[in-house]
Each structure stands twice: as structure tokens, then as C-alpha cells.
Design a protein around this motif. Structure first.
Motif, mmCIF file in Angstrom:
data_model
loop_
_atom_site.group_PDB
_atom_site.id
_atom_site.type_symbol
_atom_site.label_atom_id
_atom_site.label_comp_id
_atom_site.label_asym_id
_atom_site.label_seq_id
_atom_site.Cartn_x
_atom_site.Cartn_y
_atom_site.Cartn_z
ATOM 1 N N ILE A 270 -4.586 -7.920 5.128
ATOM 2 C CA ILE A 270 -5.648 -7.058 4.610
ATOM 3 C C ILE A 270 -6.535 -7.909 3.706
ATOM 4 C CG2 ILE A 270 -4.316 -6.308 2.614
ATOM 5 C CD1 ILE A 270 -5.632 -3.548 2.893
ATOM 6 N N TYR B 295 0.096 -7.798 4.290
ATOM 7 C CA TYR B 295 -0.035 -6.363 4.003
ATOM 8 C C TYR B 295 1.216 -5.621 4.436
ATOM 9 C CZ TYR B 295 -1.962 -1.629 4.572
ATOM 10 O OH TYR B 295 -2.191 -0.288 4.525
ATOM 11 N N HIS C 17 0.847 -1.188 0.000
ATOM 12 C CA HIS C 17 0.000 0.000 0.000
ATOM 13 C C HIS C 17 0.883 1.239 0.000
ATOM 14 C CE1 HIS C 17 -2.956 2.700 2.421
ATOM 15 N NE2 HIS C 17 -3.004 2.969 1.134
ATOM 16 N N TYR D 206 -2.858 0.497 -4.128
ATOM 17 C CA TYR D 206 -2.585 -0.866 -3.672
ATOM 18 C C TYR D 206 -2.006 -1.685 -4.819
ATOM 19 C CZ TYR D 206 -5.446 0.292 0.371
ATOM 20 O OH TYR D 206 -5.943 0.867 1.507
#
Length: 94
Positions: free
Chosen positions: A45, A54, A25, A32
């Protein structure tokens, strides 16, 4: 010692990192990316109904000026004018 084959290559067991799909991210662009990686993280995530590891990053190709085409370029007119001022008299007298 036991070896096993992956894609025709002999590999030693239990020495390779865990390769998996990870979501990165970019916090500055709020973008993303899902990329295969061996990075270690405990955070997860849910993206598109799937659970992924993540990782947050500050800069990526979405936010870095070099990749976005917004980088500063040097003024070529100034350097050309300086060159002509210094050496133009030699070039013009062929």
C-alpha cells in the motif's frame, strides 16, 4: 561459521526474519498503523508517499472495546448490597 555483530550481540547470518515497517489496517475502525514487524505479506500500500507491505486485521486497539473504554463492568452496587444483607449485622455491632 561466520558471525557478525549487531548492537554488540553476535548473530548468525541468514537465520533471522526480515524486520521491516509494515502498515496494518483495522478494517472495523478504518484505522492504519505503521509498525515494525516480521510478518510475511505480498500485498503493498502507498501511505504518505511511501510504499509499505500491507496487512489487514479485524480487531486492533482502535476497535476493541477493552482498549476503547467501552467494556462492560459488573454492577458493584449489587454485590455490595448482597454483602451487607448477609454480613452487615456482624459489621455494625462492633
Amino acid at each position: 561459521m561466520l558471525y557478525y555483530y549487531i548492537y554488540g550481540e553476535v548473530m548468525k547470518p541468514d537465520i533471522h526474519p526480515n524486520y521491516r515497517v509494515v502498515v496494518f489496517h483495522d478494517t472495523s475502525a478504518n484505522a492504519y498503523f505503521t509498525v515494525g514487524s516480521t510478518i510475511r505479506t505480498e500485498r503493498t500500500i502507498t501511505l504518505n508517499g511511501e510504499e509499505y507491505p500491507y496487512v489487514t486485521v479485524d480487531v486492533s486497539s482502535e476497535s476493541h472495546p477493552f482498549y476503547r473504554g467501552k467494556q462492560k463492568t459488573l454492577s458493584q452496587e449489587g454485590s455490595t448490597a448482597r454483602f451487607q444483607k448477609k454480613f452487615g449485622r456482624f459489621i455494625g455491632n462492633k
